[in-house]
Design a protein around this motif. Structure first.
Motif, mmCIF file in Angstrom:
data_model
loop_
_atom_site.group_PDB
_atom_site.id
_atom_site.type_symbol
_atom_site.label_atom_id
_atom_site.label_comp_id
_atom_site.label_asym_id
_atom_site.label_seq_id
_atom_site.Cartn_x
_atom_site.Cartn_y
_atom_site.Cartn_z
ATOM 1 N N ILE A 371 0.814 -1.294 0.078
ATOM 2 C CA ILE A 371 -0.421 0.324 0.144
ATOM 3 C C ILE A 371 1.259 1.022 0.136
ATOM 4 C CG2 ILE A 371 -1.377 1.447 1.099
ATOM 5 C CD1 ILE A 371 -2.840 -1.241 2.373
ATOM 6 N N ALA A 372 1.960 1.265 0.957
ATOM 7 C CA ALA A 372 2.916 2.572 0.959
ATOM 8 C C ALA A 372 3.140 2.616 -0.620
ATOM 9 C CB ALA A 372 4.187 2.340 1.878
ATOM 10 N N LEU A 373 4.134 1.089 -0.735
ATOM 11 C CA LEU A 373 4.805 1.363 -2.427
ATOM 12 C C LEU A 373 3.804 1.674 -3.274
ATOM 13 C CD1 LEU A 373 6.958 -1.924 -1.741
ATOM 14 C CD2 LEU A 373 7.607 0.909 -2.183
ATOM 15 N N LEU A 374 2.891 1.274 -3.180
ATOM 16 C CA LEU A 374 1.838 2.292 -4.873
ATOM 17 C C LEU A 374 0.694 3.576 -4.272
ATOM 18 C CD1 LEU A 374 -1.155 -0.932 -4.913
ATOM 19 C CD2 LEU A 374 1.453 -0.238 -6.177
ATOM 20 N N ARG A 375 0.767 4.241 -3.218
ATOM 21 C CA ARG A 375 0.726 5.572 -2.655
ATOM 22 C C ARG A 375 1.731 6.577 -2.977
ATOM 23 N NH1 ARG A 375 -0.311 5.096 2.169
ATOM 24 N NH2 ARG A 375 -2.365 4.376 2.672
ATOM 25 N N ARG A 376 2.684 6.005 -2.547
ATOM 26 C CA ARG A 376 4.266 6.736 -2.997
ATOM 27 C C ARG A 376 4.677 6.977 -4.635
ATOM 28 N NH1 ARG A 376 10.048 6.336 -1.194
ATOM 29 N NH2 ARG A 376 11.113 8.320 -2.380
ATOM 30 N N SER A 377 4.334 5.737 -5.584
ATOM 31 C CA SER A 377 4.681 5.741 -6.052
ATOM 32 C C SER A 377 3.707 6.619 -7.702
ATOM 33 C CB SER A 377 5.071 4.051 -7.074
ATOM 34 O OG SER A 377 5.214 4.517 -8.522
ATOM 35 N N ILE A 378 2.184 6.272 -7.250
ATOM 36 C CA ILE A 378 1.362 6.948 -7.717
ATOM 37 C C ILE A 378 1.162 8.499 -7.204
ATOM 38 C CG2 ILE A 378 -1.585 7.627 -8.137
ATOM 39 C CD1 ILE A 378 -1.845 4.723 -7.573
ATOM 40 N N ASP A 380 3.869 10.505 -6.499
ATOM 41 C CA ASP A 380 5.239 11.228 -7.318
ATOM 42 C C ASP A 380 4.895 11.040 -8.063
ATOM 43 O OD1 ASP A 380 6.252 10.881 -4.438
ATOM 44 O OD2 ASP A 380 7.691 9.985 -5.454
ATOM 45 N N GLU A 381 4.054 10.021 -9.430
ATOM 46 C CA GLU A 381 4.316 10.623 -10.978
ATOM 47 C C GLU A 381 2.578 11.625 -11.015
ATOM 48 O OE1 GLU A 381 6.176 10.176 -13.203
ATOM 49 O OE2 GLU A 381 7.594 7.965 -12.178
ATOM 50 N N LEU A 382 2.171 10.959 -10.410
ATOM 51 C CA LEU A 382 0.710 11.878 -10.902
ATOM 52 C C LEU A 382 -0.095 12.947 -9.937
ATOM 53 C CD1 LEU A 382 -1.494 8.858 -12.223
ATOM 54 C CD2 LEU A 382 -0.535 10.151 -13.337
ATOM 55 N N GLY A 383 0.731 12.903 -8.791
ATOM 56 C CA GLY A 383 -0.507 14.034 -7.858
ATOM 57 C C GLY A 383 -1.258 13.637 -6.111
ATOM 58 N N VAL A 384 -1.100 13.714 -5.049
ATOM 59 C CA VAL A 384 -2.342 13.000 -4.396
ATOM 60 C C VAL A 384 -2.816 13.069 -5.280
ATOM 61 C CG1 VAL A 384 -2.677 13.533 -1.623
ATOM 62 C CG2 VAL A 384 -0.537 14.509 -2.959
ATOM 63 N N SER A 385 -4.069 13.750 -5.622
ATOM 64 C CA SER A 385 -5.690 13.542 -6.096
ATOM 65 C C SER A 385 -6.172 12.503 -6.789
ATOM 66 C CB SER A 385 -5.496 14.769 -6.743
ATOM 67 O OG SER A 385 -5.004 15.622 -8.233
ATOM 68 N N PHE A 386 -4.851 11.837 -7.839
ATOM 69 C CA PHE A 386 -4.897 10.382 -8.608
ATOM 70 C C PHE A 386 -4.986 9.216 -6.753
ATOM 71 C CE2 PHE A 386 -4.323 12.817 -11.549
ATOM 72 C CZ PHE A 386 -4.647 13.110 -12.446
ATOM 73 N N ALA A 387 -4.328 9.044 -6.135
ATOM 74 C CA ALA A 387 -4.123 8.545 -5.230
ATOM 75 C C ALA A 387 -5.181 7.697 -4.679
ATOM 76 C CB ALA A 387 -2.831 8.378 -4.576
ATOM 77 N N GLY A 425 -9.628 10.799 -14.380
ATOM 78 C CA GLY A 425 -9.767 11.643 -13.380
ATOM 79 C C GLY A 425 -8.803 10.015 -12.045
ATOM 80 N N PRO A 426 -8.906 10.093 -10.998
ATOM 81 C CA PRO A 426 -8.588 9.115 -10.138
ATOM 82 C C PRO A 426 -7.976 7.978 -10.394
ATOM 83 C CG PRO A 426 -10.270 10.619 -8.464
ATOM 84 C CD PRO A 426 -10.560 10.781 -10.221
ATOM 85 N N VAL A 427 -7.181 7.256 -9.577
ATOM 86 C CA VAL A 427 -6.712 5.761 -10.506
ATOM 87 C C VAL A 427 -7.968 4.819 -9.871
ATOM 88 C CG1 VAL A 427 -4.741 3.793 -10.514
ATOM 89 C CG2 VAL A 427 -4.201 6.074 -10.616
ATOM 90 N N THR A 428 -9.117 4.054 -10.948
ATOM 91 C CA THR A 428 -9.338 3.157 -9.521
ATOM 92 C C THR A 428 -8.566 1.500 -10.435
ATOM 93 O OG1 THR A 428 -10.263 2.998 -12.423
ATOM 94 C CG2 THR A 428 -11.254 4.119 -11.040
ATOM 95 N N PHE A 429 -9.651 0.768 -9.308
ATOM 96 C CA PHE A 429 -8.941 -0.777 -9.199
ATOM 97 C C PHE A 429 -8.967 -1.044 -11.705
ATOM 98 C CE2 PHE A 429 -9.944 -5.532 -10.487
ATOM 99 C CZ PHE A 429 -9.173 -5.346 -9.035
#
Length: 696
Positions: A371-378, A380-387, A425-429
């Motif tokens: 969870i931490a790795l995915l949150r940080r990766s998204i 860093d690349e797209l911004g907080v609003s996409f996570a 929009g935000p990253v969905t499943f």
């Protein structure tokens, strides 16, 4: 008096040279203004000036070059007059050039050649010229030395005096002769690895989750530093799949202990010169001992400790021996040795207790770390609003077993998809699953032209079960929230040629699963092929693993040999998830004879769901034939009604594979006739001839 005479001659020589240069300048000015140039006078003046510069200083390279420039300056003027003196001037320049080149070659100084880390000392510098031993007269000695010499002479017994030939005086050596400069001592290359030492950039606070691994590492390192063990244990070996962060854990451990971090890899010490690689290894360990308390990290240690049994190069054997000796030498010190490898297939002497006393596996990240790795990766690349937390948590649960490197790379793939307009929009499943599929780069071995589920002829009940399974595979995440789960395995049962393989590929295509296929005969021929296939399926999941002709490998163990039964048990262990069940890997097996399959394989939790395939009815076959003929021949052929009737008659009671074969053969016969006779009709005789060829 001699000094004054020499000064007067020097002043006179300089004045004559200046006068000659002034005359040459005047003649050059005349040439540029198209006036008459006195070639003979210019030649004489040039030779006089060059001689006055060169002859008194012929052993000095600088003055030789000055004389050459003066000569070229005057002789080029003569050459440009284009008179009978021009060839002579050019010849003079050529002769001077040749003389200058030969002079430089003879006077090439002897020196030490440095090539990379190699030092070459010429033989002349290694030979020390024999020096004459000077006679030491007692009168030249100090008073104390003379006293000791007299005392020693009195103590010696009297001996008969023998005639001694006089020692010849040493011949003087000419001052201008070149003498070899003796080397004071052999130059040994010294390698400096201080640049590999750095302060750790992070500690364990940068590693989210993985608490058990972090605590084991910290306990082992503190035991080494504090020396609490009487056995003086040292050496921590980190092993595990690539991309799980072994280097990160090693540096974080150094940061947690607040000690310097010295990291090397095989590329840092590799050399093409014999014995240089082991020498560099010694230099690395010497640098670590000089620092004192530090963490020495050796990445990819399997490159250093290669197995010595079998055909191994002598250099690899020497490197292994040196590495083993240096590792043993660290015992009892406060220097923490940490090494990393992707597999434990290194020399046993290097991994045994006493060298690496602590062996710690670095597993794939747990759910908290994912969870931490995915949150940080998204982020860093797209911004907080996409996570989105819900989507990230769902993806992290789905991707159990994926490496940290792959999870970290997801953000870059999502940024590329967002740039191409695939989502806004935000990253969905669903978006995350699509990004992972693109990141994996492949979907197994799914061929082109796979039929849709609706095109496969099968009983209506079975078709409904197949469509239901495809829907469950597409909506796995939503259904799991409601308590539903996918089956571990599905068994397709039916006669040969009823479309079981086509149905498995259609299922993978509809649900966007990767597709891998293997047969029972492949597993029997090479049992390791099953392990390789399962690892690949886990790597590219979600994936369908299709086992064709499974009754050959999962037959009843009461009627099979011992070796065959072991393969059956191996497959059943994989289905049970003895090493942990990997999500999104669906096993589909096809069998023509379910009665031959071991009952343990078809129980719940293994191949628990069965889908029946059967010979199509006359109505279904008629609809299938008309649909295929319309799709393939419509617009390009004139189909006779009798041809359709004959085809349906021949296919009565036959399988879908027979129908496809008859269609291909009949169309081939009609195409050959069309090419030869320029006809466009599809006749009943084409179907009859095709049936005679396929169904004798």
């Amino acid at each position: 008096m001699k000094t004054l005479h020499f000064a007067l001659l020097t002043i006179l020589r300089v004045a004559v040279v200046i006068a000659c240069l002034a005359y040459l300048h005047h003649e050059w000015d005349a040439l540029l203004h198209h006036e008459t140039v006195h070639a003979l006078a210019v030649s004489v003046v040039t030779l006089v000036a060059a001689s006055l510069v060169w002859i008194p200083n012929r052993d000095v390279r600088g003055w030789t070059w000055v004389a050459f420039v003066v000569l070229v300056f005057g002789m080029m003027l003569v050459a440009l007059t284009f008179t009978t003196w021009s060839p002579a001037a050019l010849a003079a320049i050529a002769a001077a050039s040749f003389k200058l080149r030969r002079s430089h070659q003879r006077r090439a100084p002897v020196g030490i050649i440095v090539e990379g880390t190699r030092v070459f000392i010429p033989l002349e510098m290694k030979i020390t010229p024999q020096q004459p031993v000077p006679d030491v007269c007692p009168e030249k000695l100090a008073p104390a030395a003379r006293t000791r010499l007299a005392a020693s002479a009195n103590e010696l017994p009297a001996v008969q005096e023998l005639p001694v030939a006089p020692t010849p005086a040493p011949q003087p050596v000419a001052s201008h002769a070149s003498r070899a400069v003796p080397a004071a001592q052999a130059i040994t290359p010294v390698w400096d690895f201080s640049e590999n030492v750095r302060k750790p950039r992070h500690d364990f606070s940068a590693v989210v989750g993985m608490e058990d691994t972090k605590s084991r590492l910290l306990r082992s390192a503190r035991e080494i530093i504090e020396g609490t063990s009487k056995a003086h244990r040292n050496g921590i070996l980190l092993f595990g799949d690539p991309g799980n962060g072994k280097t990160l854990f090693a540096e974080a451990l150094a940061g947690e202990l607040d000690v310097p971090f010295l990291s090397i890899s095989y590329g840092d010490i590799a050399s093409k010169w014999i014995n240089e690689t082991p020498a560099k290894v010694k230099a690395v360990f010497a640098e670590a001992r000089r620092i004192g308390t530090c963490l020495l990290f050796i990445d990819e240690i399997d490159s250093f400790l290669k197995p010595r049994d079998g055909n191994i190069h002598s250099m690899d054997r020497d490197l292994t021996n040196v590495m083993l000796t240096e590792i043993v030498g660290l015992r009892g010190s406060k220097l923490i040795l940490v090494a990393a490898t992707n597999f434990l297939g290194v020399d046993y002497a290097g991994t045994r207790d006493g060298r690496f006393d602590f062996k710690i596996e670095i597993p794939p990240p747990d759910v908290t770390a994912r969870i931490a790795l995915l949150r940080r990766s998204i982020t860093d690349e797209l911004g907080v609003s996409f996570a989105q937390p819900e989507s990230i948590t769902a993806l992290a649960r789905r991707w159990e077993g994926f490496s940290a490197a792959r999870l970290t790379a997801l953000g870059g793939q999502l940024r590329e998809m967002h740039r191409d307009g695939k989502f806004t929009g935000p990253v969905t499943f669903e978006v995350g699953m699509q990004a992972m599929r693109l990141l994996q780069g492949r979907k197994g071995r799914l061929p082109e032209g796979v039929k849709d589920i609706s095109e496969i002829i099968m009983p209506d009940t079975s078709r409904g079960a197949l469509r239901s399974l495809a829907y469950r595979m597409k909506e796995t995440e939503n259904l799991e929230k409601l308590g539903s789960t996918l089956p571990r395995g599905v068994l397709f049962v039916g006669p040969p040629g009823t479309g079981k393989t086509q149905a498995a590929m259609a299922l993978a295509k509809t649900s966007n699963f990767a597709f891998l296929k293997i047969t029972g005969a492949d597993i029997i021929a090479d049992p390791r092929s099953w392990d390789r296939l399962y690892r690949e399926a886990c790597d590219i999941r979600p994936c369908v693993v299709f086992i064709d002709e499974v009754d050959g490998i999962l037959q009843d163990r009461r009627h099979s040999g011992h070796g065959h039964g072991m393969l059956t048990e191996k497959l059943l262990d994989t289905l049970d998830g003895a090493c942990g069940q990997t999500p999104d890997v669906l096993f589909i097996a096809a069998s023509n004879h379910i009665s031959r399959i071991d009952t343990a394989a078809v129980r719940s939790g293994r191949f628990e769901e069965k889908i029946l395939f059967d010979i199509p009815t006359s109505k279904a076959m008629s609809a299938y034939v008309r649909t295929i003929l319309a799709n393939k021949l419509d617009g390009a052929w004139k189909v006779e009604p009798e041809a359709v009737v004959q085809m349906i008659r021949f296919l009565g009671g036959r399988t879908i594979a027979d129908a496809d074969a008859l269609l291909r053969k009949s169309i081939t016969i009609a195409a050959i006739r069309r090419t030869r006779e320029r006809t466009v009709d599809f006749r009943a005789t084409d179907v009859i001839h095709g049936a005679q060829a396929i169904f004798p």
